[in-house]
Design a protein around this motif. Structure first.
Motif, PDB file in Angstrom:
ATOM      1  N   LYS A 265       0.816  -1.209   0.000  1.00 42.90           N
ATOM      2  CA  LYS A 265       0.000   0.000   0.000  1.00 42.90           C
ATOM      3  C   LYS A 265       0.846   1.254   0.000  1.00 42.90           C
ATOM      4  O   LYS A 265       0.488   2.252  -0.605  1.00 42.90           O
ATOM      5  CB  LYS A 265      -0.913   0.020   1.230  1.00 42.90           C
ATOM      6  CG  LYS A 265      -2.116  -0.880   1.054  1.00 42.90           C
ATOM      7  CD  LYS A 265      -3.017  -0.791   2.266  1.00 42.90           C
ATOM      8  CE  LYS A 265      -4.209  -1.705   2.098  1.00 42.90           C
ATOM      9  NZ  LYS A 265      -4.905  -1.944   3.331  1.00 42.90           N
ATOM     10  N   ASP A 329     -14.533   0.555   1.420  1.00 44.80           N
ATOM     11  CA  ASP A 329     -13.922  -0.559   0.691  1.00 44.80           C
ATOM     12  C   ASP A 329     -14.850  -1.765   0.661  1.00 44.80           C
ATOM     13  O   ASP A 329     -15.409  -2.155   1.690  1.00 44.80           O
ATOM     14  CB  ASP A 329     -12.595  -0.950   1.360  1.00 44.80           C
ATOM     15  CG  ASP A 329     -11.567   0.191   1.320  1.00 44.80           C
ATOM     16  OD1 ASP A 329     -11.842   1.219   0.658  1.00 44.80           O
ATOM     17  OD2 ASP A 329     -10.506   0.041   1.950  1.00 44.80           O
ATOM     18  N   ASN A 342     -16.598  -3.993   3.243  1.00 45.39           N
ATOM     19  CA  ASN A 342     -15.550  -4.531   4.116  1.00 45.39           C
ATOM     20  C   ASN A 342     -15.165  -3.564   5.221  1.00 45.39           C
ATOM     21  O   ASN A 342     -15.135  -3.916   6.388  1.00 45.39           O
ATOM     22  CB  ASN A 342     -14.316  -4.906   3.279  1.00 45.39           C
ATOM     23  CG  ASN A 342     -13.201  -5.465   4.153  1.00 45.39           C
ATOM     24  OD1 ASN A 342     -13.469  -6.200   5.102  1.00 45.39           O
ATOM     25  ND2 ASN A 342     -11.966  -5.111   3.854  1.00 45.39           N
ATOM     26  N   GLU A 343     -14.853  -2.342   4.869  1.00 47.71           N
ATOM     27  CA  GLU A 343     -14.458  -1.399   5.912  1.00 47.71           C
ATOM     28  C   GLU A 343     -14.595   0.020   5.423  1.00 47.71           C
ATOM     29  O   GLU A 343     -14.697   0.282   4.227  1.00 47.71           O
ATOM     30  CB  GLU A 343     -13.023  -1.662   6.371  1.00 47.71           C
ATOM     31  CG  GLU A 343     -11.997  -1.441   5.281  1.00 47.71           C
ATOM     32  CD  GLU A 343     -10.612  -1.164   5.836  1.00 47.71           C
ATOM     33  OE1 GLU A 343     -10.494  -0.764   7.016  1.00 47.71           O
ATOM     34  OE2 GLU A 343      -9.647  -1.310   5.082  1.00 47.71           O
TER      35      GLU A 343
END
Ligand code: ADP
Ligand code: MG
Length: 410
Positions: A265, A329, A342-343
């Motif tokens: 990332k 996300d 997801n988050e």
């Protein structure tokens, strides 16, 4: 008169360095005809520093020197602004170094993004950009977030959540429960970290033990959920507040076939030595920050899938009560077409500016709109009554032996 914006970054978080990059990048785009920008660096001990060098990326290669050449300050509310006061204060010296009208937190991770810094700022009664205390806190705890979203009809993977104490005391029962309710392959993750720290996949019982041990090394609460097969990840940013919000373009971060790692990332050369799941040599553009992660924009999905994701993102943003810009996300199983949220990242890396440019919102405009939303929330807050006349204290007698507030009711 220009608005004085204090951009706060750093702090006691594993994503300290990423925040420095996000913040300095953003400061470069704040419109100087409208704003005076005061960079405020928060050290890993949560001390605040201002000064010439604080806003320069080169200074952060040697933080000790940076701190030596900068001024430590504390914040003190004074009328409609917050003064930055020299600390420790020397006798006979002028204490006030500067002031800010509005705070712009560009911080990532626990201790800062999770409502902690927002609560600190709220106590000063100063407008601050982005999510408020509650949405920041809920957004940081993946279990609490899922619970709220589920209650609002937003698809999330079912999960089980355990504390370290519960696991210590009932290890066997918990393992059995996970196998029965979730089943393999599964993912174990700390509830409140980011950047894939402490997250791993388990295909069988021995791996489940390892995954739980790993996750509990980083947090006292972990969650376990099914590992999505044929995974495609799609992220979408949302800008607005609880009343009105709009979705950005969708991106598809391109990862190796496993878990996107911290190195993938942020470090960006794709080598990610020793990091789990970093195989595959993801190449980046070579610059820094979230914007370097190799990604497809727009994501390679159908128009219908794009609409679904953007609608879900806006709905989730509103029902969590977010403000400013967040990145939401999603995970998709490409074989079944199922989509799960997801988050949420309430202060996304690089503030997700790269998802707004493709739909015509320039980074400076994004920052402008974030600041306007903060000022709007501040105005709305002014109409709320925080005290009401009552004679509650008049009848109070704190006699010896009476417990608490008993007998104070008129
Ligand atoms: N249920 C899951 N199934 C498959 N992969 C997952 C699952 N949950 C997480 N991952 C992988 O792990 C990465 C990190 O997990 P995430 O929940 O996004 O945590 P973080 O806050 O650390 O980014 C995701 O980007 C994805 O690649
Ligand atoms: Mg993630």
């Amino acid at each position: 008169m220009k608005i004085k914006v204090g951009v706060l970054f750093g702090g006691k978080t594993v994503e300290h360095e990423i925040s420095i990059i996000s913040a300095i990048q953003a400061m470069g785009y704040l419109d100087r005809s409208k704003y005076d920008v005061i960079p405020i660096y928060i050290t890993k001990n949560n001390e605040f520093y201002v000064g010439e060098e604080v806003g320069k990326i080169e200074s952060y290669t040697d933080i000790n020197t940076l701190i030596k050449n900068s001024q430590r300050v504390i914040m003190v509310r004074d009328d409609n602004k917050v003064n930055l006061i020299k600390y420790p204060q020397k006798m006979f010296s002028k204490g006030v170094v500067d002031y800010i009208d509005i705070a712009f937190p560009i911080v990532h991770g626990t201790n800062v993004e999770d409502g902690t810094l927002q609560g600190f700022l709220k106590m000063f009664n100063i407008p601050y950009v982005g999510c408020d205390v509650l949405s920041s806190a809920v957004g940081m705890d993946k279990y609490v977030m899922k619970t709220v979203l589920k209650d609002n009809g937003i698809p999330v993977l079912d999960c089980k959540c355990y504390t370290a104490k519960q696991y210590d005391e009932n290890e066997e029962a918990i393992i059995e429960e996970i196998e029965k309710v979730i089943g393999y392959p599964l993912i174990v993750k700390p509830v409140n970290l980011g950047s894939s720290i402490g997250i791993s996949k388990a295909e069988k019982r021995t791996e489940l033990y390892d995954s739980l041990d790993t996750a509990f090394r980083y947090a006292t609460k972990v969650l376990v959920e099914t590992a999505v097969q044929n995974l495609k990840e799609i992220n979408c940013s949302v800008l607005g507040d609880y009343e009105e919000a709009e979705a950005s373009e969708c991106e598809e971060p391109v990862s190796s076939d496993k878990i996107l790692t911290f190195a993938e990332k942020y470090i960006g050369d794709g080598s990610a030595k020793g990091a789990k799941g970093a195989k595959g040599g993801v190449k980046s553009s070579g610059s820094k920050g979230m914007a370097t992660l190799k990604r497809k924009i727009p994501a390679d999905i159908t128009d219908e899938q794009r609409d679904t994701i953007r609608d879900l993102a806006v709905k989730a943003f509103k029902c969590l009560g977010c403000g400013g810009v967040s990145r939401i996300d999603f995970m998709m199983d490409t074989a079944t077409g199922n989509i799960w949220l997801n988050e949420i990242n309430t202060i996304p890396g690089s503030l997700s500016f790269y998802l707004w440019e493709p739909i015509g919102v320039k980074y400076s405009e994004l920052l402008d709109r974030m600041i306007s939303l903060a000022l709007k929330r501040e105005r709305e807050g002014e109409n709320i009554t925080y005290s009401f006349d009552s004679n509650v204290l008049q009848g109070v007698k704190l006699g010896g032996g009476t417990k608490g507030a008993k007998g104070t009711k008129a």
